[in-house]
Scaffold this motif. Structure first.
Motif, PDB file in Angstrom:
ATOM      1  N   PRO A  34       8.941  -3.546  13.017  1.00  0.00           N
ATOM      2  CA  PRO A  34       8.153  -2.837  11.998  1.00  0.00           C
ATOM      3  C   PRO A  34       6.657  -2.762  12.297  1.00  0.00           C
ATOM      4  O   PRO A  34       6.001  -1.823  11.831  1.00  0.00           O
ATOM      5  CB  PRO A  34       8.415  -3.652  10.723  1.00  0.00           C
ATOM      6  CG  PRO A  34       9.725  -4.311  10.963  1.00  0.00           C
ATOM      7  CD  PRO A  34       9.736  -4.638  12.426  1.00  0.00           C
ATOM      8  N   PRO A  40       3.476   1.840  11.762  1.00  0.00           N
ATOM      9  CA  PRO A  40       3.861   0.460  11.454  1.00  0.00           C
ATOM     10  C   PRO A  40       3.920   0.195   9.961  1.00  0.00           C
ATOM     11  O   PRO A  40       3.258   0.867   9.167  1.00  0.00           O
ATOM     12  CB  PRO A  40       2.762  -0.374  12.111  1.00  0.00           C
ATOM     13  CG  PRO A  40       1.567   0.523  12.102  1.00  0.00           C
ATOM     14  CD  PRO A  40       2.108   1.914  12.312  1.00  0.00           C
ATOM     15  N   ASP A  41       4.715  -0.802   9.596  1.00  0.00           N
ATOM     16  CA  ASP A  41       4.814  -1.248   8.207  1.00  0.00           C
ATOM     17  C   ASP A  41       4.474  -2.735   8.185  1.00  0.00           C
ATOM     18  O   ASP A  41       5.355  -3.586   8.252  1.00  0.00           O
ATOM     19  CB  ASP A  41       6.229  -1.014   7.673  1.00  0.00           C
ATOM     20  CG  ASP A  41       6.342  -1.260   6.176  1.00  0.00           C
ATOM     21  OD1 ASP A  41       5.477  -1.978   5.635  1.00  0.00           O
ATOM     22  OD2 ASP A  41       7.303  -0.760   5.558  1.00  0.00           O
ATOM     23  N   ARG A  43       3.492  -4.710   5.876  1.00  0.00           N
ATOM     24  CA  ARG A  43       4.005  -5.443   4.723  1.00  0.00           C
ATOM     25  C   ARG A  43       5.467  -5.851   4.968  1.00  0.00           C
ATOM     26  O   ARG A  43       5.850  -7.001   4.744  1.00  0.00           O
ATOM     27  CB  ARG A  43       3.872  -4.599   3.458  1.00  0.00           C
ATOM     28  CG  ARG A  43       4.237  -5.329   2.179  1.00  0.00           C
ATOM     29  CD  ARG A  43       4.157  -4.389   0.976  1.00  0.00           C
ATOM     30  NE  ARG A  43       2.817  -3.880   0.763  1.00  0.00           N
ATOM     31  CZ  ARG A  43       1.858  -4.533   0.121  1.00  0.00           C
ATOM     32  NH1 ARG A  43       2.108  -5.752  -0.369  1.00  0.00           N
ATOM     33  NH2 ARG A  43       0.667  -3.999  -0.046  1.00  0.00           N
ATOM     34  N   ALA A  44       6.277  -4.901   5.437  1.00  0.00           N
ATOM     35  CA  ALA A  44       7.682  -5.206   5.711  1.00  0.00           C
ATOM     36  C   ALA A  44       7.814  -6.198   6.855  1.00  0.00           C
ATOM     37  O   ALA A  44       8.689  -7.077   6.840  1.00  0.00           O
ATOM     38  CB  ALA A  44       8.445  -3.925   6.024  1.00  0.00           C
ATOM     39  N   TRP A  45       6.963  -6.075   7.856  1.00  0.00           N
ATOM     40  CA  TRP A  45       7.010  -7.011   8.992  1.00  0.00           C
ATOM     41  C   TRP A  45       6.774  -8.434   8.520  1.00  0.00           C
ATOM     42  O   TRP A  45       7.554  -9.337   8.835  1.00  0.00           O
ATOM     43  CB  TRP A  45       5.969  -6.605  10.023  1.00  0.00           C
ATOM     44  CG  TRP A  45       5.826  -7.583  11.152  1.00  0.00           C
ATOM     45  CD1 TRP A  45       6.773  -7.901  12.094  1.00  0.00           C
ATOM     46  CD2 TRP A  45       4.672  -8.365  11.459  1.00  0.00           C
ATOM     47  NE1 TRP A  45       6.271  -8.837  12.978  1.00  0.00           N
ATOM     48  CE2 TRP A  45       4.988  -9.139  12.606  1.00  0.00           C
ATOM     49  CE3 TRP A  45       3.400  -8.483  10.899  1.00  0.00           C
ATOM     50  CZ2 TRP A  45       4.071 -10.009  13.192  1.00  0.00           C
ATOM     51  CZ3 TRP A  45       2.492  -9.348  11.482  1.00  0.00           C
ATOM     52  CH2 TRP A  45       2.826 -10.104  12.605  1.00  0.00           C
ATOM     53  N   ARG A 125      -3.721   2.620  -2.475  1.00  0.00           N
ATOM     54  CA  ARG A 125      -3.042   3.805  -1.965  1.00  0.00           C
ATOM     55  C   ARG A 125      -4.066   4.784  -1.404  1.00  0.00           C
ATOM     56  O   ARG A 125      -5.129   5.001  -1.983  1.00  0.00           O
ATOM     57  CB  ARG A 125      -2.223   4.464  -3.083  1.00  0.00           C
ATOM     58  CG  ARG A 125      -1.450   5.691  -2.628  1.00  0.00           C
ATOM     59  CD  ARG A 125      -0.510   6.188  -3.708  1.00  0.00           C
ATOM     60  NE  ARG A 125       0.154   7.414  -3.311  1.00  0.00           N
ATOM     61  CZ  ARG A 125       1.192   7.481  -2.481  1.00  0.00           C
ATOM     62  NH1 ARG A 125       1.673   6.363  -1.973  1.00  0.00           N
ATOM     63  NH2 ARG A 125       1.741   8.640  -2.164  1.00  0.00           N
ATOM     64  N   PRO A 138      -2.172   6.469   6.933  1.00  0.00           N
ATOM     65  CA  PRO A 138      -1.448   5.297   6.436  1.00  0.00           C
ATOM     66  C   PRO A 138      -1.233   5.433   4.936  1.00  0.00           C
ATOM     67  O   PRO A 138      -2.062   6.023   4.235  1.00  0.00           O
ATOM     68  CB  PRO A 138      -2.380   4.133   6.775  1.00  0.00           C
ATOM     69  CG  PRO A 138      -3.729   4.745   6.983  1.00  0.00           C
ATOM     70  CD  PRO A 138      -3.501   6.136   7.463  1.00  0.00           C
ATOM     71  N   ALA A 139      -0.123   4.908   4.434  1.00  0.00           N
ATOM     72  CA  ALA A 139       0.183   5.033   3.005  1.00  0.00           C
ATOM     73  C   ALA A 139      -0.777   4.220   2.156  1.00  0.00           C
ATOM     74  O   ALA A 139      -1.068   4.581   1.008  1.00  0.00           O
ATOM     75  CB  ALA A 139       1.621   4.598   2.734  1.00  0.00           C
ATOM     76  N   GLU A 140      -1.278   3.110   2.696  1.00  0.00           N
ATOM     77  CA  GLU A 140      -2.187   2.248   1.953  1.00  0.00           C
ATOM     78  C   GLU A 140      -3.192   1.628   2.906  1.00  0.00           C
ATOM     79  O   GLU A 140      -2.999   1.605   4.124  1.00  0.00           O
ATOM     80  CB  GLU A 140      -1.404   1.142   1.228  1.00  0.00           C
ATOM     81  CG  GLU A 140      -0.614   0.232   2.147  1.00  0.00           C
ATOM     82  CD  GLU A 140       0.176  -0.829   1.400  1.00  0.00           C
ATOM     83  OE1 GLU A 140       0.064  -0.908   0.163  1.00  0.00           O
ATOM     84  OE2 GLU A 140       0.904  -1.585   2.063  1.00  0.00           O
TER      85      GLU A 140
END
Length: 327
Positions: A34, A40-41, A43-45, A125, A138-140
């Motif tokens: 991730p 990349p994410d 937060r999920a990583w 956001r 990026p989303a955030e």
């Protein structure tokens, strides 16, 4: 080590919310997919790493880089770039912290502006410009991300804020991102100030910034609201207020003014080292001068950022001179 500031720039910059600076192009594992993905994410990583996987980050991960953070590319190898990060001073390289990042996470730096916005909440956001899909954004944005300001709306315009909610609901700030894109963030989630302002940083303000992360899990190399290590907590608490300090604990000690531990004030730094060894840990002095020693810190893998009395091991390894980086 010279004292840098946020006016330090580079030809390239990070284009994603957060990325990792790795020891080499092959240092990541399958579980790290991730964070090395083209989008990349982080937060999920971080959420997907159990304690053994977090312990295994040592000798793989060096630090994290945030959106807009300048980098200079010094080597290319396929889908990877070796860079130095000038906003993270290090004795490893006088140009900045060195390491490897995915090529997809880097783009030409945005043009500097007269004002900058520093994110002062865990995450905010990022909205695309009207009429744009925003697939390249990026989303955030995470805490301590700093980007050039292109425009402000509502009472965000021409005001100096601390990020504590002084802007009215609906006020927004347009920020520039690497690669030529831009987006909008809630003005209440950031502090807007002149670029390279250089205003004094009060120790109590730095301590207040660090306290917002109590309860956040420790992450080796972490320097974002997705996870922090001990020196990362120190670094981003200062960065959010406009002051760049070294990345690692021993470099922070080298850059700091030194005062006797008994004279440490809230917001000064406690350093820890074993006999004949280099400094291995850092945290904020959180008690009043002459108190029995209260430490705000990111203790280690499997633990969370916390504020506590110095225990026996910490007392045994406490360096007799505290550090003063705030004004």
């Amino acid at each position: 080590m010279p004292a840098p500031d946020l006016s330090v720039s580079a030809t390239s910059a990070v284009r994603v919310a957060a990325t990792v600076l790795w020891t080499g192009p092959d240092a990541h594992r399958e579980i790290d997919a991730p964070i090395v993905a083209a989008v990349p994410d982080p937060r999920a990583w971080a959420a997907g790493l159990d304690v053994p996987a977090r312990r295994d980050l040592d000798n793989r991960v060096l630090t994290q880089l945030l959106a807009g953070e300048p980098v200079d590319v010094i080597e290319e190898r396929g889908d990877w770039l070796r860079v130095v990060a000038p906003w993270q001073p290090s004795d490893l390289d006088p140009r900045g912290y060195p390491g490897w990042v995915p090529r997809a996470h880097v783009a030409p730096a945005a043009a500097p502006a007269r004002r900058e916005a520093a994110v002062t909440v865990e995450a905010v956001r990022l909205e695309p410009d009207p009429g744009r899909r925003g697939d390249d954004l990026p989303a955030e944005l995470t805490y301590a991300t700093i980007l050039p300001v292109l425009a402000e709306t509502g009472d965000a315009q021409h005001t100096e804020r601390t990020g504590s909610g002084e802007a009215a609901p609906g006020a927004r700030v347009r920020v520039a991102l690497p690669g030529g894109s831009s987006g909008w963030v809630d003005a209440r989630a950031c502090a807007v100030r002149p670029t390279g302002d250089g205003r004094p940083v009060r120790p109590e303000a730095v301590l207040a910034q660090a306290r917002r992360f109590v309860g956040l899990p420790y992450l080796w190399g972490g320097m974002s609201a997705f996870g922090l290590d001990c020196s990362g907590l120190v670094h981003i608490a200062f960065r959010a207020l406009g002051r760049i300090v070294p990345r690692d604990a021993h470099d922070q000690a080298e850059a700091a003014g030194r005062v006797p531990v008994g004279e440490a004030r809230p917001g000064d730094l406690y350093f820890f080292a074993r006999p004949e060894k280099s400094i291995h840990h850092v945290g904020f002095a959180a008690g009043q001068p002459g108190s029995d020693g209260v430490l705000l810190h990111a203790p280690g893998t499997g633990e969370q950022v916390r504020e506590e009395q110095l225990n026996a091991d910490r007392r045994a390894t406490l360096v007799d001179l505290a550090g003063r980086l705030a004004d």
